[in-house]
Design a protein around this motif. Structure first.
Motif, PDB file in Angstrom:
ATOM      1  N   GLN A 411       0.874  -1.160   0.313  1.00 47.78           N
ATOM      2  CA  GLN A 411       0.134  -0.131  -0.350  1.00 47.78           C
ATOM      3  C   GLN A 411       1.120   1.923  -0.413  1.00 47.78           C
ATOM      4  O   GLN A 411       0.442   2.341  -0.932  1.00 47.78           O
ATOM      5  CB  GLN A 411      -0.943  -0.586   1.424  1.00 47.78           C
ATOM      6  N   ALA A 412       1.583   1.244   0.374  1.00 43.45           N
ATOM      7  CA  ALA A 412       2.893   2.050   1.153  1.00 43.45           C
ATOM      8  C   ALA A 412       3.750   2.814  -0.733  1.00 43.45           C
ATOM      9  O   ALA A 412       3.507   3.784  -0.521  1.00 43.45           O
ATOM     10  CB  ALA A 412       4.343   2.448   1.500  1.00 43.45           C
ATOM     11  N   LEU A 413       3.511   1.960  -1.459  1.00 41.73           N
ATOM     12  CA  LEU A 413       3.949   2.067  -2.752  1.00 41.73           C
ATOM     13  C   LEU A 413       3.343   2.816  -4.121  1.00 41.73           C
ATOM     14  O   LEU A 413       3.585   2.970  -4.606  1.00 41.73           O
ATOM     15  CB  LEU A 413       5.152   0.876  -3.447  1.00 41.73           C
ATOM     16  N   VAL A 414       1.707   1.900  -3.713  1.00 42.15           N
ATOM     17  CA  VAL A 414       0.721   2.635  -4.468  1.00 42.15           C
ATOM     18  C   VAL A 414       1.035   3.815  -5.270  1.00 42.15           C
ATOM     19  O   VAL A 414       1.115   3.924  -7.288  1.00 42.15           O
ATOM     20  CB  VAL A 414      -0.789   2.061  -4.358  1.00 42.15           C
ATOM     21  N   TYR A 416       3.502   5.430  -5.839  1.00 40.66           N
ATOM     22  CA  TYR A 416       4.493   5.278  -6.284  1.00 40.66           C
ATOM     23  C   TYR A 416       4.719   5.054  -7.374  1.00 40.66           C
ATOM     24  O   TYR A 416       5.523   4.734  -7.906  1.00 40.66           O
ATOM     25  CB  TYR A 416       5.779   5.183  -5.541  1.00 40.66           C
ATOM     26  N   MET A 417       3.685   4.064  -7.867  1.00 39.22           N
ATOM     27  CA  MET A 417       3.274   2.867  -8.615  1.00 39.22           C
ATOM     28  C   MET A 417       2.291   3.579 -10.118  1.00 39.22           C
ATOM     29  O   MET A 417       1.924   2.442 -10.998  1.00 39.22           O
ATOM     30  CB  MET A 417       3.249   1.484  -8.017  1.00 39.22           C
ATOM     31  N   GLY A 418       1.837   4.597  -9.415  1.00 35.31           N
ATOM     32  CA  GLY A 418       0.996   5.712 -10.610  1.00 35.31           C
ATOM     33  C   GLY A 418      -0.720   5.055 -10.362  1.00 35.31           C
ATOM     34  O   GLY A 418      -1.424   4.747 -11.334  1.00 35.31           O
ATOM     35  N   GLY A 419      -0.425   4.208  -8.908  1.00 29.05           N
ATOM     36  CA  GLY A 419      -1.871   3.713  -8.836  1.00 29.05           C
ATOM     37  C   GLY A 419      -1.786   2.411  -8.586  1.00 29.05           C
ATOM     38  O   GLY A 419      -2.681   1.437  -8.610  1.00 29.05           O
ATOM     39  N   LEU A 420      -0.777   1.757  -9.835  1.00 32.81           N
ATOM     40  CA  LEU A 420      -0.907   0.468  -9.329  1.00 32.81           C
ATOM     41  C   LEU A 420      -0.384  -0.843  -8.481  1.00 32.81           C
ATOM     42  O   LEU A 420      -0.232  -0.518  -7.823  1.00 32.81           O
ATOM     43  CB  LEU A 420       0.489   0.103 -10.815  1.00 32.81           C
ATOM     44  N   THR A 421      -2.245  -1.690  -7.933  1.00 33.98           N
ATOM     45  CA  THR A 421      -1.857  -2.095  -6.982  1.00 33.98           C
ATOM     46  C   THR A 421      -1.181  -3.400  -7.329  1.00 33.98           C
ATOM     47  O   THR A 421      -1.069  -4.752  -5.992  1.00 33.98           O
ATOM     48  CB  THR A 421      -3.224  -2.034  -6.616  1.00 33.98           C
ATOM     49  N   ARG A 422      -0.709  -4.291  -8.200  1.00 33.19           N
ATOM     50  CA  ARG A 422      -0.606  -5.481  -8.742  1.00 33.19           C
ATOM     51  C   ARG A 422       0.171  -5.526 -10.249  1.00 33.19           C
ATOM     52  O   ARG A 422       0.611  -4.875 -10.763  1.00 33.19           O
ATOM     53  CB  ARG A 422      -1.997  -6.875  -9.359  1.00 33.19           C
ATOM     54  N   ILE A 423       1.353  -6.212 -10.050  1.00 37.32           N
ATOM     55  CA  ILE A 423       2.302  -6.338 -10.778  1.00 37.32           C
ATOM     56  C   ILE A 423       2.146  -7.747 -11.562  1.00 37.32           C
ATOM     57  O   ILE A 423       2.283  -9.403 -10.740  1.00 37.32           O
ATOM     58  CB  ILE A 423       3.387  -6.475 -10.062  1.00 37.32           C
ATOM     59  N   GLU A 424       1.669  -7.845 -13.057  1.00 37.65           N
ATOM     60  CA  GLU A 424       1.584  -9.257 -13.208  1.00 37.65           C
ATOM     61  C   GLU A 424       2.269  -9.591 -14.808  1.00 37.65           C
ATOM     62  O   GLU A 424       3.125  -8.297 -15.121  1.00 37.65           O
ATOM     63  CB  GLU A 424       0.107  -9.170 -13.533  1.00 37.65           C
ATOM     64  N   LYS A 425       2.234 -10.694 -15.024  1.00 39.05           N
ATOM     65  CA  LYS A 425       2.774 -10.775 -16.674  1.00 39.05           C
ATOM     66  C   LYS A 425       2.430  -9.906 -17.785  1.00 39.05           C
ATOM     67  O   LYS A 425       1.553 -10.399 -17.498  1.00 39.05           O
ATOM     68  CB  LYS A 425       3.025 -11.653 -16.632  1.00 39.05           C
ATOM     69  N   ALA A 426       3.090  -9.155 -18.240  1.00 38.76           N
ATOM     70  CA  ALA A 426       2.378  -8.663 -19.905  1.00 38.76           C
ATOM     71  C   ALA A 426       1.974  -9.868 -20.563  1.00 38.76           C
ATOM     72  O   ALA A 426       2.082 -10.651 -21.101  1.00 38.76           O
ATOM     73  CB  ALA A 426       3.517  -7.731 -20.367  1.00 38.76           C
ATOM     74  N   ALA A 427       0.058  -9.033 -20.728  1.00 34.81           N
ATOM     75  CA  ALA A 427      -0.314 -10.229 -21.527  1.00 34.81           C
ATOM     76  C   ALA A 427      -0.464 -10.896 -23.089  1.00 34.81           C
ATOM     77  O   ALA A 427       0.942  -9.570 -23.171  1.00 34.81           O
ATOM     78  CB  ALA A 427      -1.823  -9.248 -21.650  1.00 34.81           C
TER      79      ALA A 427
END
Length: 427
Positions: A411-414, A416-427
């Motif tokens: 949550q503390a980094l969201v 700084y990640m532009g609102g991204l909450t999950r890192i997933e493999k590119a489709a």
């Protein structure tokens, strides 16, 4: 660097302190070198005094028109001049020998440091957080990163050899986010001044913080005689080298986010998979310059600042007090923060916070003038990781991994990640 005057006055105490570091008694050798140096200084001073006196006598003899006496005195002065050249060279050699003997000796541990020969003697001071429960067998960071396609060791090896990593896409952004998050916390909440220092330094700078001459093999040296920094502690601490500070300006607290470079000499076969032990890595460094009376308190404060990073990221960790046999060369006392890595099922170091007393201040000739006093004292220095960014990334990836291979963003980094909450493999 140690104070030879203190050693002369306290030889048994010094040998006892070095014994805690696993060293044989050495005070008698140091005192012998110092005595020879003092004798050489006295010899030079005696020759200078006689030369000055003879020069005055020449003037008197000339005034009295005693040419024979004047010529004899001139010959004596010429002989003294040659003797002085020899005596001063002897003095320089003895000074060099004493410094070379002192500069490779580790710092004296504080009384509160536990005795021990190696890391098995370290003592757990506190443990924070709870280990996360996984409904699946957690993977190590390199398995997760490679499966996502954002952690590339093969191409890094092609570019630079072993112990390098290429981070891509969302993991590259996560590393950047971690560094910015740490810097923002330390500058806006903890009172550290952000500094952007050089990544290349000279040998005087590395000598000041104790990396040279003892640990030259751990450094990367350029063809023009400069070195890549092993940690931002080196340039930050040396910013006060050869200066006299006003005590009212202390403590000085600085932080920097830099790349760090280490040869990892002697670590063959250790942590060869993944990002744990790299030749190049990012780290947020904390440095404090203070006076003797506040150094120990500042050490506790600095450690708490580093711990707060892990608390905000909701990472489980333990704080270890290093024993005498596991402390770094320049430290009087060190706390290591070890973060829990579920993929490894072990705690691994992510920060090391040390108080160094005046050990580095003496090497740097960095001093302060206490209020109301004419004399100066050497500054006391502290350094710590606030924290190692690459290892923080490892901890986040392993602790926030999901069964489908994705990684939840703390949550503390969201922000700084532009609102991204999950890192997933590119489709």
């Amino acid at each position: 660097m140690h104070d030879i005057k203190w050693i002369v006055q306290n030889p048994q105490a010094f040998d006892a302190a070095m014994a805690k570091r696993g060293m044989e008694p050495i005070s008698s050798r140091l005192i012998e070198l110092d005595e020879k140096r003092r004798q050489s200084i006295a010899k030079s001073q005696g020759l200078q005094e006689r030369r000055n006196a003879a020069s005055k006598e020449i003037g008197k003899a000339m005034a009295a028109k005693d040419q024979v006496a004047a010529d004899q005195l001139k010959a004596e002065v010429a002989d003294i001049k040659q003797a002085l050249i020899s005596a001063e060279e002897e003095e320089r050699q003895l000074e060099r020998a004493l410094n070379e003997a002192l500069e490779v000796l580790p710092n004296i541990p504080l009384d509160s440091v536990p005795l021990g020969k190696d890391e098995s003697g370290n003592v757990e001071t506190r443990r924070v957080g709870h280990l996360k429960n996984f409904s699946f067998e957690p993977k190590e960071h390199f398995e997760i990163g490679e499966k996502l396609g954002y952690m590339d060791f093969e191409r890094a090896a092609r570019l630079s050899g072993s112990r390098f990593t290429v981070l891509k896409s969302q993991l590259a952004r996560l590393e950047r986010a971690l560094g910015q998050f740490m810097l923002d916390m330390h500058t806006t909440e903890h009172g550290y001044m952000e500094v952007n220092p050089p990544l290349l330094v000279n040998d005087d700078t590395l000598y000041g913080t104790g990396q040279l001459p003892k640990f030259a093999e751990d450094l990367f040296k350029t063809t023009d005689g400069r070195y890549l920094i092993p940690t931002a502690e080196v340039p930050l601490t040396n910013l006060v080298r050869d200066e006299i500070l006003d005590i009212r300006d202390l403590p000085i607290r600085m932080t920097a986010l830099t790349a760090c470079f280490r040869s990892e000499a002697g670590s063959a076969g250790r942590d060869t998979r993944g990002m744990l032990r790299q030749h190049q890595f990012m780290k947020v460094e904390l440095v404090s310059i203070t006076d003797a009376e506040r150094a120990v308190e500042e050490h506790e404060r600095m450690t708490a600042c580093a711990e707060e990073v892990l608390k905000r990221l909701d990472l489980s960790f333990r704080t270890m007090t290093l024993c005498t046999g596991d402390m770094g060369f320049g430290a009087q006392k060190t706390y290591d923060l070890e973060v829990w890595l579920p993929g490894q099922k072990s705690y691994r170091e992510i920060s090391s916070c040390s108080v160094c007393g005046d050990f580095q201040g003496r090497r740097m000739n960095a001093r302060y003038r206490p209020e109301g006093e004419k004399s100066t004292r050497f500054v006391h220095t502290l350094n710590g990781s606030g924290t190692a960014v690459g290892r923080a990334l490892i901890a986040v990836v392993e602790n926030y991994q999901n069964e489908d291979g994705s990684v939840t963003v703390p949550q503390a980094l969201v922000p700084y990640m532009g609102g991204l909450t999950r890192i997933e493999k590119a489709a």
